[in-house]
Motif scaffolding. Structure first.
Motif, PDB file in Angstrom:
ATOM      1  N   MET A   1       0.830  -1.149   0.000  1.00 14.89           N
ATOM      2  CA  MET A   1       0.000   0.000   0.000  1.00 14.89           C
ATOM      3  C   MET A   1       0.895   1.238   0.000  1.00 14.89           C
ATOM      4  O   MET A   1       1.830   1.343   0.794  1.00 14.89           O
ATOM      5  N   ILE A   2       0.573   2.146  -0.876  1.00 17.85           N
ATOM      6  CA  ILE A   2       1.292   3.422  -0.966  1.00 17.85           C
ATOM      7  C   ILE A   2       0.221   4.483  -1.171  1.00 17.85           C
ATOM      8  O   ILE A   2      -0.293   4.635  -2.273  1.00 17.85           O
ATOM      9  N   ASP A   3      -0.115   5.173  -0.082  1.00 15.45           N
ATOM     10  CA  ASP A   3      -1.238   6.105  -0.191  1.00 15.45           C
ATOM     11  C   ASP A   3      -1.326   6.976   1.053  1.00 15.45           C
ATOM     12  O   ASP A   3      -0.659   6.713   2.052  1.00 15.45           O
ATOM     13  N   ARG A   4      -2.194   7.968   1.003  1.00 11.48           N
ATOM     14  CA  ARG A   4      -2.545   8.769   2.174  1.00 11.48           C
ATOM     15  C   ARG A   4      -3.374   7.865   3.092  1.00 11.48           C
ATOM     16  O   ARG A   4      -4.215   7.103   2.619  1.00 11.48           O
ATOM     17  N   LEU A   5      -3.130   7.933   4.386  1.00 12.86           N
ATOM     18  CA  LEU A   5      -3.887   7.111   5.321  1.00 12.86           C
ATOM     19  C   LEU A   5      -5.325   7.613   5.402  1.00 12.86           C
ATOM     20  O   LEU A   5      -5.553   8.816   5.567  1.00 12.86           O
ATOM     21  N   PRO A   6      -6.292   6.718   5.269  1.00 12.17           N
ATOM     22  CA  PRO A   6      -7.691   7.129   5.342  1.00 12.17           C
ATOM     23  C   PRO A   6      -7.994   7.824   6.672  1.00 12.17           C
ATOM     24  O   PRO A   6      -7.588   7.366   7.736  1.00 12.17           O
ATOM     25  N   PHE A  12       0.897   9.512   5.513  1.00  5.55           N
ATOM     26  CA  PHE A  12       1.008   8.656   4.342  1.00  5.55           C
ATOM     27  C   PHE A  12       1.695   7.357   4.743  1.00  5.55           C
ATOM     28  O   PHE A  12       2.435   7.325   5.723  1.00  5.55           O
ATOM     29  N   ALA A  13       1.464   6.296   3.984  1.00  6.87           N
ATOM     30  CA  ALA A  13       2.126   5.019   4.240  1.00  6.87           C
ATOM     31  C   ALA A  13       2.671   4.466   2.932  1.00  6.87           C
ATOM     32  O   ALA A  13       2.078   4.636   1.869  1.00  6.87           O
ATOM     33  N   ALA A  14       3.796   3.825   3.048  1.00  6.28           N
ATOM     34  CA  ALA A  14       4.401   3.114   1.920  1.00  6.28           C
ATOM     35  C   ALA A  14       4.892   1.799   2.505  1.00  6.28           C
ATOM     36  O   ALA A  14       5.976   1.724   3.080  1.00  6.28           O
ATOM     37  N   THR A  15       4.089   0.769   2.363  1.00  2.19           N
ATOM     38  CA  THR A  15       4.392  -0.499   3.007  1.00  2.19           C
ATOM     39  C   THR A  15       4.037  -1.669   2.097  1.00  2.19           C
ATOM     40  O   THR A  15       3.347  -1.495   1.105  1.00  2.19           O
ATOM     41  N   THR A  38       2.538  17.762  -4.303  1.00  4.21           N
ATOM     42  CA  THR A  38       1.540  18.337  -5.207  1.00  4.21           C
ATOM     43  C   THR A  38       0.101  18.097  -4.762  1.00  4.21           C
ATOM     44  O   THR A  38      -0.799  18.806  -5.203  1.00  4.21           O
ATOM     45  N   GLY A  39      -0.126  17.053  -3.941  1.00  5.77           N
ATOM     46  CA  GLY A  39      -1.484  16.703  -3.545  1.00  5.77           C
ATOM     47  C   GLY A  39      -2.209  15.867  -4.581  1.00  5.77           C
ATOM     48  O   GLY A  39      -3.366  15.500  -4.393  1.00  5.77           O
ATOM     49  N   ARG A  40      -1.534  15.547  -5.679  1.00  4.07           N
ATOM     50  CA  ARG A  40      -2.120  14.715  -6.737  1.00  4.07           C
ATOM     51  C   ARG A  40      -1.390  13.378  -6.790  1.00  4.07           C
ATOM     52  O   ARG A  40      -0.157  13.343  -6.879  1.00  4.07           O
ATOM     53  N   ARG A  41      -2.138  12.297  -6.772  1.00  2.00           N
ATOM     54  CA  ARG A  41      -1.540  10.959  -6.814  1.00  2.00           C
ATOM     55  C   ARG A  41      -0.984  10.695  -8.214  1.00  2.00           C
ATOM     56  O   ARG A  41      -1.714  10.781  -9.211  1.00  2.00           O
ATOM     57  N   PRO A  42       0.288  10.384  -8.322  1.00  2.00           N
ATOM     58  CA  PRO A  42       0.841  10.017  -9.636  1.00  2.00           C
ATOM     59  C   PRO A  42       0.175   8.741 -10.159  1.00  2.00           C
ATOM     60  O   PRO A  42      -0.213   7.862  -9.387  1.00  2.00           O
ATOM     61  N   ASP A  43       0.032   8.650 -11.458  1.00  4.49           N
ATOM     62  CA  ASP A  43      -0.585   7.460 -12.060  1.00  4.49           C
ATOM     63  C   ASP A  43       0.120   6.177 -11.639  1.00  4.49           C
ATOM     64  O   ASP A  43      -0.516   5.133 -11.507  1.00  4.49           O
ATOM     65  N   ALA A  44       1.421   6.255 -11.427  1.00  2.00           N
ATOM     66  CA  ALA A  44       2.191   5.065 -11.048  1.00  2.00           C
ATOM     67  C   ALA A  44       1.755   4.499  -9.698  1.00  2.00           C
ATOM     68  O   ALA A  44       1.949   3.311  -9.428  1.00  2.00           O
ATOM     69  N   PRO A  47      -2.379   1.789  -8.629  1.00  2.00           N
ATOM     70  CA  PRO A  47      -2.659   0.399  -8.252  1.00  2.00           C
ATOM     71  C   PRO A  47      -2.428   0.097  -6.772  1.00  2.00           C
ATOM     72  O   PRO A  47      -2.821  -0.973  -6.297  1.00  2.00           O
ATOM     73  N   PHE A  48      -1.842   1.018  -6.036  1.00  4.75           N
ATOM     74  CA  PHE A  48      -1.467   0.758  -4.647  1.00  4.75           C
ATOM     75  C   PHE A  48      -2.312   1.547  -3.646  1.00  4.75           C
ATOM     76  O   PHE A  48      -1.938   1.696  -2.490  1.00  4.75           O
ATOM     77  N   ARG A  49      -3.493   2.007  -4.064  1.00  7.72           N
ATOM     78  CA  ARG A  49      -4.395   2.779  -3.209  1.00  7.72           C
ATOM     79  C   ARG A  49      -4.984   1.914  -2.100  1.00  7.72           C
ATOM     80  O   ARG A  49      -5.233   0.732  -2.302  1.00  7.72           O
ATOM     81  N   PHE A  50      -5.244   2.532  -0.949  1.00  9.42           N
ATOM     82  CA  PHE A  50      -5.878   1.809   0.148  1.00  9.42           C
ATOM     83  C   PHE A  50      -7.297   1.372  -0.218  1.00  9.42           C
ATOM     84  O   PHE A  50      -7.710   0.269   0.157  1.00  9.42           O
ATOM     85  N   ASP A  51      -8.030   2.214  -0.919  1.00 11.01           N
ATOM     86  CA  ASP A  51      -9.433   1.904  -1.182  1.00 11.01           C
ATOM     87  C   ASP A  51      -9.629   0.745  -2.163  1.00 11.01           C
ATOM     88  O   ASP A  51     -10.736   0.285  -2.356  1.00 11.01           O
ATOM     89  N   ARG A  52      -8.582   0.248  -2.756  1.00  4.63           N
ATOM     90  CA  ARG A  52      -8.756  -0.901  -3.652  1.00  4.63           C
ATOM     91  C   ARG A  52      -9.090  -2.163  -2.870  1.00  4.63           C
ATOM     92  O   ARG A  52      -9.567  -3.147  -3.432  1.00  4.63           O
TER      93      ARG A  52
END
Length: 55
Positions: A1-6, A12-15, A38-44, A47-52
């Motif tokens: 997971m690589i995303d802002r923590l809900p 943020f977490a990168a784990t 930037t506050g914008r999630r890069p396209d790369a 696939p690693f969003r928490f909400d998936r």
């Protein structure tokens, strides 16, 4: 997971890299820093969003 923590605006977490953390860490850090700056999630990172994991 690589995303802002809900539920948090400034955490943020990168784990989940497993045994490849040292290898993948620099690329992850680069993209995560871009997201934080930037506050914008890069396209790369899409696939690693928490909400998936939500169904």
């Amino acid at each position: 997971m690589i995303d802002r923590l809900p539920g948090y605006d400034n955490a943020f977490a990168a784990t989940g890299h497993g045994m490849l953390g040292v290898t993948l860490g620099p690329a992850t850090g680069h993209r995560l820093a871009e997201y934080i700056r930037t506050g914008r999630r890069p396209d790369a990172l899409a696939p690693f969003r928490f909400d998936r994991l939500r169904r």
